[in-house]
Design a protein around this motif. Sequence first.
Motif, short mmCIF file in Angstrom:
data_model
loop_
_atom_site.label_atom_id
_atom_site.label_comp_id
_atom_site.label_asym_id
_atom_site.label_seq_id
_atom_site.Cartn_x
_atom_site.Cartn_y
_atom_site.Cartn_z
N GLY A 219 0.77 -1.07 0.10
CA GLY A 219 -0.04 0.00 -0.13
C GLY A 219 0.95 1.36 0.07
N PRO A 220 0.24 2.20 -0.28
CA PRO A 220 1.06 3.69 -0.46
C PRO A 220 1.81 4.06 0.77
CG PRO A 220 -1.41 4.09 -1.08
CD PRO A 220 -1.27 2.43 -0.53
N THR A 221 1.32 3.92 2.00
CA THR A 221 2.03 4.20 3.28
C THR A 221 3.42 3.35 3.30
OG1 THR A 221 -0.05 4.70 4.57
CG2 THR A 221 2.02 4.28 5.93
N LEU A 222 3.50 1.97 3.15
CA LEU A 222 4.69 1.20 3.26
C LEU A 222 5.54 1.47 2.31
CD1 LEU A 222 6.05 -0.82 5.26
CD2 LEU A 222 5.03 -2.63 3.80
N ALA A 223 4.99 1.70 0.86
CA ALA A 223 5.86 1.97 -0.19
C ALA A 223 6.40 3.27 -0.03
CB ALA A 223 4.95 1.82 -1.43
N SER A 224 5.69 4.25 0.35
CA SER A 224 6.39 5.57 0.55
C SER A 224 7.40 5.57 1.75
CB SER A 224 5.17 6.62 1.04
OG SER A 224 4.41 6.64 -0.07
N ALA A 225 7.25 4.77 2.62
CA ALA A 225 7.99 4.66 3.67
C ALA A 225 9.61 4.01 3.32
CB ALA A 225 7.52 3.90 4.92
N VAL B 109 14.91 1.40 -1.50
CA VAL B 109 14.43 0.82 -2.79
C VAL B 109 15.32 0.84 -3.88
CG1 VAL B 109 12.44 1.00 -4.54
CG2 VAL B 109 12.22 1.80 -2.30
N ASP B 110 15.58 -0.49 -4.26
CA ASP B 110 16.41 -0.99 -5.61
C ASP B 110 15.81 -0.96 -6.82
OD1 ASP B 110 18.89 -1.27 -3.74
OD2 ASP B 110 17.43 -3.00 -2.91
N ARG B 111 14.15 -1.02 -6.99
CA ARG B 111 13.59 -1.48 -8.04
C ARG B 111 12.00 -0.73 -7.62
NH1 ARG B 111 13.86 -6.70 -9.50
NH2 ARG B 111 15.86 -6.33 -10.76
N VAL B 112 11.60 -0.08 -8.79
CA VAL B 112 10.27 0.03 -8.84
C VAL B 112 9.46 -0.70 -10.02
CG1 VAL B 112 8.73 2.00 -9.34
CG2 VAL B 112 10.68 2.24 -7.62
N ALA C 38 -1.36 6.54 -5.00
CA ALA C 38 -0.41 5.78 -5.02
C ALA C 38 0.82 5.87 -3.96
CB ALA C 38 0.26 5.43 -6.45
N LEU C 39 1.27 7.32 -4.12
CA LEU C 39 2.49 7.55 -2.85
C LEU C 39 2.05 8.66 -2.07
CD1 LEU C 39 5.60 7.18 -5.17
CD2 LEU C 39 4.81 5.40 -3.31
N THR C 40 2.36 8.71 -0.87
CA THR C 40 2.32 9.66 -0.04
C THR C 40 3.66 10.56 -0.03
OG1 THR C 40 2.83 8.33 1.97
CG2 THR C 40 0.45 8.40 1.32
N ASP C 41 3.89 11.09 1.18
CA ASP C 41 5.16 11.80 1.49
C ASP C 41 6.47 10.75 1.40
OD1 ASP C 41 7.09 13.50 2.13
OD2 ASP C 41 6.54 13.78 4.15
#
Length: 350
Positions: free
Chosen positions: A271-277, A284-287, A302-305
């Motif tokens: 989810g957005p919170t964990l991905a953003s964290a 992060v090595d790959r998106v 899709a992303l937050t801060d």
Amino acid sequence: MAVNEAERRAMTRALELATLGPRGINPQVGAVILSPDGDVLAEGWHHGAGTPHAEVDALAKLAPGAARGATAVVTLEPCNHTGRTGPCAVALIEAGVARVVYALDDPGAVEGGGAERLRAAGVSVEAGEQAGAAHRVIDGWLTTQRLGRPHVTVKWAQSLDGRAAASDGSSQWITGPDARADVHRRRSEADAIVVGTGTLLSDDPSLTARDGDRLYPAQPIPVVIGSRPVPADAAVRKHPHAPLAYDTRDLHAVLADLRERGVQSVFVEGGPTLASAFLAEGLVDRVLAYVAPVLLGGPRLALTDIGVPSIEDARRLTIDEWVPLGADLLAIAHPLAVQEAVTSQEEGNH
């Protein structure tokens, strides 16, 4: 001496062979032995910890003396140390190999140095051939060696206007069946799949990797990050692997513990919170961004801060590939820092 066409084809084949080996504490490596005329004499790959390395696996298929004057094409620099097996550089020298072409330098302080040993013995050595492709095969292992943590892929699905869900929170399904099948295949290639408790409680995902109605033979370990407990009746409780739960916001600590457990590749789709964290922490090595031709509007981005106060601080990525998946489009990208490491390998050895 430049890499010739036969050697280039052999490297492509060696990369295919590498993927036959298991993921684990050792890298996946493939090797092809070519005659002086460019014909394939033997092929090999690393079958797992304690077994012969790819070069030795290939040499073992030849009669004594058959490799004299040959070229060994290998996806990783031949090792230069004695562990469970002997140094591959020495094995190649003793076999009479005249030339070695490899893709990536071995980053290990102990294992590296094979190229120098080969050159000192009079063997012609060419490094950096298809380094980018080789990097993608063993990126998890390389990240663990270089950074001391698992390789992290962050995945999300979004609408064309950047939303991960509609205003009421519904998100199944933004993307189509082709994109979802691609996600499951990529899950099966990871050692662990990570979500936050928010996603776990709202979507109740099983966190398995499925090929249609069947499970892939390889399943990622489910990992849940957050302070709320995993419900006793959660779908993830039926996963082939027992879920790991971390009541912390310290992602570095989570990755360190996963590495201790032998995890080398992590697939984040929580989810957005964990991905953003993960992005904010520079972990992060790959998106993998799956983009669907649909508009949702509303606040559920899709992303937050991610710690970007101004355009000067933008997290710049390099696009590796655009992949059409039915009506959807997958963007595969990585941070510039990863690109710089690969570019240095490709350019520094030519």
